[in-house]
Design a protein around this motif. Structure first.
Motif, PDB file in Angstrom:
ATOM      1  N   LYS A  42       3.344 -15.194   6.441  1.00 45.93           N
ATOM      2  CA  LYS A  42       3.771 -14.907   5.203  1.00 45.93           C
ATOM      3  C   LYS A  42       4.014 -13.259   5.059  1.00 45.93           C
ATOM      4  CE  LYS A  42       2.442 -14.829   0.438  1.00 45.93           C
ATOM      5  NZ  LYS A  42       1.717 -15.716  -0.651  1.00 45.93           N
ATOM      6  N   ILE A  43       4.984 -12.754   4.340  1.00 48.58           N
ATOM      7  CA  ILE A  43       5.152 -11.558   4.279  1.00 48.58           C
ATOM      8  C   ILE A  43       5.033 -10.886   3.044  1.00 48.58           C
ATOM      9  CG2 ILE A  43       7.355  -9.975   4.607  1.00 48.58           C
ATOM     10  CD1 ILE A  43       8.797 -12.145   5.950  1.00 48.58           C
ATOM     11  N   PHE A  44       4.092  -9.640   3.036  1.00 47.57           N
ATOM     12  CA  PHE A  44       3.770  -9.114   1.776  1.00 47.57           C
ATOM     13  C   PHE A  44       4.667  -7.739   1.705  1.00 47.57           C
ATOM     14  CE2 PHE A  44       0.056 -11.702   3.114  1.00 47.57           C
ATOM     15  CZ  PHE A  44      -0.386 -12.463   1.953  1.00 47.57           C
ATOM     16  N   VAL A  45       4.928  -7.332   0.509  1.00 44.93           N
ATOM     17  CA  VAL A  45       5.787  -6.200   0.321  1.00 44.93           C
ATOM     18  C   VAL A  45       5.470  -5.580  -1.003  1.00 44.93           C
ATOM     19  CG1 VAL A  45       7.749  -7.419  -0.815  1.00 44.93           C
ATOM     20  CG2 VAL A  45       8.132  -5.456   0.355  1.00 44.93           C
ATOM     21  N   CYS A  46       5.281  -4.294  -0.948  1.00 44.34           N
ATOM     22  CA  CYS A  46       4.941  -3.600  -2.062  1.00 44.34           C
ATOM     23  C   CYS A  46       5.730  -2.041  -2.019  1.00 44.34           C
ATOM     24  CB  CYS A  46       3.549  -3.288  -2.225  1.00 44.34           C
ATOM     25  SG  CYS A  46       2.630  -2.394  -1.135  1.00 44.34           S
ATOM     26  N   GLY A  47       5.399  -1.541  -3.328  1.00 47.90           N
ATOM     27  CA  GLY A  47       6.080  -0.072  -3.514  1.00 47.90           C
ATOM     28  C   GLY A  47       5.609   0.385  -4.831  1.00 47.90           C
ATOM     29  N   ASN A  48       5.817   1.623  -5.366  1.00 48.32           N
ATOM     30  CA  ASN A  48       5.441   2.141  -6.619  1.00 48.32           C
ATOM     31  C   ASN A  48       6.843   2.585  -7.173  1.00 48.32           C
ATOM     32  OD1 ASN A  48       2.455   2.530  -6.549  1.00 48.32           O
ATOM     33  ND2 ASN A  48       3.176   3.675  -4.546  1.00 48.32           N
ATOM     34  N   GLY A  49       7.062   2.472  -8.450  1.00 47.62           N
ATOM     35  CA  GLY A  49       8.245   2.913  -9.242  1.00 47.62           C
ATOM     36  C   GLY A  49       9.275   2.174  -8.841  1.00 47.62           C
ATOM     37  N   GLY A  50      10.528   3.038  -8.218  1.00 42.98           N
ATOM     38  CA  GLY A  50      11.761   2.517  -7.835  1.00 42.98           C
ATOM     39  C   GLY A  50      11.572   1.552  -6.729  1.00 42.98           C
ATOM     40  N   SER A  51      10.582   1.946  -5.685  1.00 41.13           N
ATOM     41  CA  SER A  51      10.236   1.325  -4.638  1.00 41.13           C
ATOM     42  C   SER A  51       9.545  -0.171  -4.940  1.00 41.13           C
ATOM     43  CB  SER A  51       9.447   2.123  -3.763  1.00 41.13           C
ATOM     44  OG  SER A  51       9.872   3.281  -3.190  1.00 41.13           O
ATOM     45  N   ALA A  52       8.898  -0.034  -6.062  1.00 43.26           N
ATOM     46  CA  ALA A  52       8.249  -1.479  -6.571  1.00 43.26           C
ATOM     47  C   ALA A  52       9.466  -2.324  -6.949  1.00 43.26           C
ATOM     48  CB  ALA A  52       7.207  -1.318  -7.716  1.00 43.26           C
ATOM     49  N   ALA A  53      10.376  -1.952  -7.751  1.00 41.10           N
ATOM     50  CA  ALA A  53      11.532  -2.630  -7.906  1.00 41.10           C
ATOM     51  C   ALA A  53      12.502  -3.095  -6.767  1.00 41.10           C
ATOM     52  CB  ALA A  53      12.666  -1.925  -8.847  1.00 41.10           C
ATOM     53  N   THR A  54      12.529  -2.113  -5.886  1.00 38.74           N
ATOM     54  CA  THR A  54      13.224  -2.638  -4.459  1.00 38.74           C
ATOM     55  C   THR A  54      12.217  -3.875  -3.713  1.00 38.74           C
ATOM     56  OG1 THR A  54      14.090  -0.456  -4.327  1.00 38.74           O
ATOM     57  CG2 THR A  54      13.882  -1.949  -2.389  1.00 38.74           C
ATOM     58  N   ALA A  55      11.108  -3.714  -3.623  1.00 35.95           N
ATOM     59  CA  ALA A  55       9.999  -4.423  -3.229  1.00 35.95           C
ATOM     60  C   ALA A  55      10.314  -6.043  -3.759  1.00 35.95           C
ATOM     61  CB  ALA A  55       8.411  -4.319  -3.381  1.00 35.95           C
ATOM     62  N   SER A  56      10.435  -5.948  -5.244  1.00 37.87           N
ATOM     63  CA  SER A  56      10.624  -7.328  -6.104  1.00 37.87           C
ATOM     64  C   SER A  56      11.886  -7.772  -5.660  1.00 37.87           C
ATOM     65  CB  SER A  56      10.513  -6.915  -7.253  1.00 37.87           C
ATOM     66  OG  SER A  56      10.648  -8.217  -8.339  1.00 37.87           O
ATOM     67  N   HIS A  57      12.853  -6.961  -5.555  1.00 36.56           N
ATOM     68  CA  HIS A  57      14.325  -7.711  -5.184  1.00 36.56           C
ATOM     69  C   HIS A  57      14.376  -8.128  -3.899  1.00 36.56           C
ATOM     70  CE1 HIS A  57      18.546  -6.706  -6.281  1.00 36.56           C
ATOM     71  NE2 HIS A  57      18.702  -7.498  -5.449  1.00 36.56           N
ATOM     72  N   TYR A  58      13.777  -7.476  -2.621  1.00 36.05           N
ATOM     73  CA  TYR A  58      13.466  -8.056  -1.285  1.00 36.05           C
ATOM     74  C   TYR A  58      13.007  -9.392  -1.498  1.00 36.05           C
ATOM     75  CZ  TYR A  58      14.522  -4.142   1.553  1.00 36.05           C
ATOM     76  OH  TYR A  58      15.122  -2.809   2.380  1.00 36.05           O
ATOM     77  N   CYS A  59      12.116  -9.598  -2.245  1.00 33.87           N
ATOM     78  CA  CYS A  59      11.494 -11.226  -2.511  1.00 33.87           C
ATOM     79  C   CYS A  59      12.554 -11.817  -3.079  1.00 33.87           C
ATOM     80  CB  CYS A  59      10.212 -11.006  -3.534  1.00 33.87           C
ATOM     81  SG  CYS A  59       8.735 -10.438  -2.638  1.00 33.87           S
ATOM     82  N   CYS A  60      13.275 -11.668  -3.964  1.00 33.57           N
ATOM     83  CA  CYS A  60      14.085 -12.521  -4.553  1.00 33.57           C
ATOM     84  C   CYS A  60      15.215 -12.884  -3.465  1.00 33.57           C
ATOM     85  CB  CYS A  60      14.781 -11.910  -5.815  1.00 33.57           C
ATOM     86  SG  CYS A  60      16.152 -12.707  -6.465  1.00 33.57           S
ATOM     87  N   ASP A  61      15.599 -11.704  -2.826  1.00 33.47           N
ATOM     88  CA  ASP A  61      17.058 -12.078  -1.939  1.00 33.47           C
ATOM     89  C   ASP A  61      16.387 -12.741  -0.939  1.00 33.47           C
ATOM     90  OD1 ASP A  61      18.722 -10.832  -3.556  1.00 33.47           O
ATOM     91  OD2 ASP A  61      18.776  -8.901  -2.509  1.00 33.47           O
ATOM     92  N   PHE A  62      15.266 -12.837  -0.211  1.00 36.91           N
ATOM     93  CA  PHE A  62      14.749 -13.622   1.011  1.00 36.91           C
ATOM     94  C   PHE A  62      14.283 -14.803   0.661  1.00 36.91           C
ATOM     95  CE2 PHE A  62      15.196  -9.417   3.172  1.00 36.91           C
ATOM     96  CZ  PHE A  62      15.483  -9.706   4.417  1.00 36.91           C
ATOM     97  N   ASN A  63      13.317 -15.064  -0.556  1.00 36.48           N
ATOM     98  CA  ASN A  63      12.950 -16.110  -0.903  1.00 36.48           C
ATOM     99  C   ASN A  63      14.035 -17.058  -1.281  1.00 36.48           C
ATOM    100  OD1 ASN A  63      10.211 -15.791  -0.305  1.00 36.48           O
ATOM    101  ND2 ASN A  63       9.586 -15.044  -2.060  1.00 36.48           N
ATOM    102  N   LYS A  64      14.944 -16.643  -2.076  1.00 37.13           N
ATOM    103  CA  LYS A  64      15.950 -17.447  -2.510  1.00 37.13           C
ATOM    104  C   LYS A  64      17.298 -17.370  -1.846  1.00 37.13           C
ATOM    105  CE  LYS A  64      19.244 -19.053  -5.534  1.00 37.13           C
ATOM    106  NZ  LYS A  64      20.573 -18.751  -5.129  1.00 37.13           N
ATOM    107  N   GLY A  65      17.724 -16.214  -1.999  1.00 38.63           N
ATOM    108  CA  GLY A  65      18.943 -15.882  -1.223  1.00 38.63           C
ATOM    109  C   GLY A  65      19.311 -16.443   0.006  1.00 38.63           C
ATOM    110  N   ILE A  66      18.520 -15.952   0.898  1.00 37.48           N
ATOM    111  CA  ILE A  66      18.365 -16.412   2.209  1.00 37.48           C
ATOM    112  C   ILE A  66      17.875 -17.751   2.290  1.00 37.48           C
ATOM    113  CG2 ILE A  66      17.764 -15.971   4.727  1.00 37.48           C
ATOM    114  CD1 ILE A  66      17.637 -12.920   3.868  1.00 37.48           C
ATOM    115  N   SER A  67      16.737 -18.122   1.995  1.00 39.36           N
ATOM    116  CA  SER A  67      15.974 -19.377   2.220  1.00 39.36           C
ATOM    117  C   SER A  67      16.913 -20.491   1.584  1.00 39.36           C
ATOM    118  CB  SER A  67      14.745 -19.072   1.505  1.00 39.36           C
ATOM    119  OG  SER A  67      13.931 -18.288   2.099  1.00 39.36           O
TER     120      SER A  67
END
Length: 185
Positions: A42-67
């Motif tokens: 499992k890969i956990f990712v986090c950040g605050n503010g704009g980095s939180a939005a980036t962390a969420s985007h990583y999840c989308c792109d890896f969990n759906k886009g690549i997977s």
């Protein structure tokens, strides 16, 4: 008012930063992430503010886009996405614990933790990375400025070496799309 000169300056600075990226470290992180996918970590990712939005985007792109095209899928979880849990922890325990608290319940040794932080010094990200390291997790820092504490702590890091939050956040997002593109083609 004519903003063209300042617009060009911003774009030119971003181009220079992109050209200065250490692609060896990006490649290293990509290999850590691919190993995690292939071995079911499992890969956990986090950040605050704009980095939180980036962390969420990583999840989308890896969990759906690549997977989407893979037999073995990525298993990313964005710790910044569960606002009710974050607010409960912040209210009852403290904001500096909003990412470490869920890791204590979910993270196993050898899972991956990614902290995204412009400064590298966000206390809640530092605390989560400390916890991940303490249980044998693999840690990745995606940072800017001088990299801060999490750059020094992390097993792997991608450092966008600029003291400009907007440009470093742009590049953090470009890194997501760059990795996604390469891993899905």
């Amino acid at each position: 008012m004519n903003y063209q000169s300042k617009l060009k300056d911003y774009i030119n600075e971003e181009i220079l930063i992109l050209q200065s990226l250490d692609l060896d470290t990006v490649n290293e992180v990509m290999n850590v992430l691919e190993d995690a996918r292939l071995t079911g970590k499992k890969i956990f990712v986090c950040g605050n503010g704009g980095s939180a939005a980036t962390a969420s985007h990583y999840c989308c792109d890896f969990n759906k886009g690549i997977s989407e095209i893979q037999n073995k899928k990525y298993n990313f979880e964005c710790l910044s996405d569960n606002v009710p849990t974050m607010m409960a922890v912040a209210n009852d325990i403290g904001y500096e614990e909003v990412f470490r608290f869920p890791l204590k319940n979910k993270m196993k040794a050898e899972d991956i933790f990614i902290g995204i932080s412009g400064s590298g010094n966000s206390k809640n990200v530092v605390n989560a990375m400390e916890y991940a390291k303490s249980i044998g997790g693999t840690t990745i820092a995606i940072v800017g400025y001088d990299g801060g504490k999490i750059k020094q702590m992390a097993d792997h890091n991608i450092h966008v070496n600029i003291n400009n939050m907007q440009i470093l956040e742009d590049v953090h997002m470009i890194l997501d799309h760059l990795m996604m593109y390469v891993l899905s083609h």
